[in-house]
Write a protein that holds these residues in place. Structure first.
Motif, short mmCIF file in Angstrom:
data_model
loop_
_atom_site.label_atom_id
_atom_site.label_comp_id
_atom_site.label_asym_id
_atom_site.label_seq_id
_atom_site.Cartn_x
_atom_site.Cartn_y
_atom_site.Cartn_z
N GLU A 119 0.83 -1.20 0.00
CA GLU A 119 0.00 0.00 0.00
C GLU A 119 0.86 1.25 0.00
N ASP A 120 2.00 1.19 0.71
CA ASP A 120 2.91 2.33 0.83
C ASP A 120 4.33 1.84 0.58
N ALA A 121 4.93 2.31 -0.52
CA ALA A 121 6.28 1.87 -0.88
C ALA A 121 7.32 2.26 0.16
N GLU A 122 7.03 3.31 0.94
CA GLU A 122 7.96 3.73 1.98
C GLU A 122 7.91 2.80 3.19
N HIS A 123 6.79 2.13 3.38
CA HIS A 123 6.61 1.15 4.45
C HIS A 123 6.03 -0.12 3.84
N PRO A 124 6.85 -0.84 3.06
CA PRO A 124 6.32 -1.94 2.26
C PRO A 124 5.87 -3.14 3.08
N ALA A 125 4.96 -3.89 2.49
CA ALA A 125 4.60 -5.20 3.04
C ALA A 125 5.80 -6.13 2.91
N ARG A 126 5.85 -7.10 3.79
CA ARG A 126 6.90 -8.12 3.74
C ARG A 126 6.19 -9.47 3.85
N PHE A 127 5.99 -10.07 2.70
CA PHE A 127 5.21 -11.31 2.62
C PHE A 127 6.13 -12.52 2.77
N TYR A 128 5.88 -13.29 3.80
CA TYR A 128 6.58 -14.56 3.99
C TYR A 128 5.67 -15.67 3.51
N PHE A 129 6.22 -16.63 2.76
CA PHE A 129 5.36 -17.71 2.28
C PHE A 129 6.06 -19.06 2.32
N VAL A 130 5.24 -20.10 2.48
CA VAL A 130 5.70 -21.49 2.45
C VAL A 130 4.76 -22.26 1.54
N SER A 131 5.32 -23.02 0.63
CA SER A 131 4.53 -23.76 -0.35
C SER A 131 4.86 -25.24 -0.29
N ALA A 132 3.82 -26.08 -0.36
CA ALA A 132 3.99 -27.53 -0.34
C ALA A 132 3.28 -28.14 -1.55
N LEU A 133 3.65 -29.35 -1.89
CA LEU A 133 2.96 -30.07 -2.96
C LEU A 133 1.51 -30.31 -2.58
N ALA A 134 0.63 -30.33 -3.59
CA ALA A 134 -0.80 -30.51 -3.34
C ALA A 134 -1.39 -31.43 -4.40
N HIS A 135 -2.35 -32.26 -3.98
CA HIS A 135 -3.01 -33.18 -4.90
C HIS A 135 -4.48 -32.83 -5.09
N GLN A 136 -4.97 -31.82 -4.36
CA GLN A 136 -6.37 -31.43 -4.42
C GLN A 136 -6.47 -29.92 -4.24
N THR A 137 -7.50 -29.33 -4.81
CA THR A 137 -7.69 -27.88 -4.70
C THR A 137 -8.61 -27.55 -3.53
N TYR A 138 -8.13 -26.64 -2.67
CA TYR A 138 -8.95 -26.10 -1.58
C TYR A 138 -9.13 -24.61 -1.80
#
Length: 276
Positions: free
Chosen positions: A116-135
């Motif tokens: 929303e504000d480039a001077e105070h940016p978001a910092r998105f941490y993410f973890v991704s795993a394999l998936a066999h079905q859509t939720y």
């Protein structure tokens, strides 16, 4: 995308400090204007950080994954640890304040991060795993996450666990994710220690002052080692390893698990007398 290979416990107990850090510690995930990712062969998990500045950042696949788009065969959990921002999933906008989360299921083709504000940016941490079905894709407001209060001040481990993605909350194939916030003047997490041989775990430590450190304990119960961790650094914890830590100052951490068993309480406690 950096690749980390699995390590056998008999090999890890001979590692030097630098070798331990190279194998298990992720020292730099958050760089302004970039998405950084680490692919670990521990349950094929991808760990990443996105810091959008003036321009949005797109989550793109990598040659390592051999897919047409990132979530073709994967699911992902995202938690914002910075300024207010948004994640746009196939055109749908999800606004995330600090400590809010988002689950995005398999098959979504476009994931975009913006601040929303480039001077105070978001910092998105993410973890991704394999998936066999859509939720379904779902936002997780920390105010609505399930809290579990554990520990005591006398043991210096009074803390609140917020479960974001788990069997009784936001559904996923195998990814479990949440946040643990320690109460003031409490420094220990997850002690007595435990392990769970059926799934790996990754820790991200944050909200730690510049001169603060977390001593993260790992290894087999009879062959413990430690890593000295700074703010916004992550630790890959194999299924054979304990994972516990103590800070020199107050901190918060995000935990994420993936593997065979989807039961949050499936763990093997380690008696204090068995730690070496």
């Amino acid at each position: 995308m950096e690749v980390r290979y699995s390590t056998h416990p008999d090999q890890a107990k001979h590692y030097t400090t630098e070798e331990l850090r190279k194998a298990f510690l992720i020292e730099s995930l958050f760089v302004a204007g970039e998405i950084k990712m680490v692919y670990t062969h521990e349950d094929r998990v991808v760990i990443g950080g996105a810091v959008p500045a003036k321009e949005p950042l797109y989550l793109e696949t990598a040659g390592t994954l051999k897919t047409d788009y990132f979530l073709e065969r994967r699911e992902i959990g995202i938690i914002n640890i910075g300024g207010r921002g948004s994640v746009i999933v196939d055109g749908e906008v999800y606004e995330l304040n600090k400590k809010d989360g988002l689950y995005v299921g398999k098959g979504n083709k476009e994931v975009k991060f913006q601040s929303e504000d480039a001077e105070h940016p978001a910092r998105f941490y993410f973890v991704s795993a394999l998936a066999h079905q859509t939720y379904p894709t779902k936002k997780i407001d920390i105010k609505q996450a399930e809290p579990v209060h554990l520990g005591s001040l006398s043991e210096s481990n009074e803390r609140t666990i917020y479960k974001f993605i788990h069997a009784d909350g936001v559904q996923s194939c195998q990814l479990m994710m949440g946040m643990t916030i320690l109460e003031p003047n409490n420094m220990w997490n997850t002690m007595p220690a435990h392990l769970h041989d059926r799934r790996m775990e990754v820790y991200l430590y944050f909200d730690l002052e510049e001169d603060g450190r977390v001593f993260h304990f790992m290894g087999q119960p009879h062959e413990t080692r430690h890593l000295v961790v700074r703010n916004e650094q992550a630790v890959i914890s194999p299924g054979w390893s304990i994972h516990s830590g103590v800070g020199t100052k107050h901190y918060t951490f995000i935990w994420a698990m993936a593997g065979e068993n989807y039961t949050f309480t499936d763990m093997e406690p380690v008696d204090m007398k068995d730690l070496r």
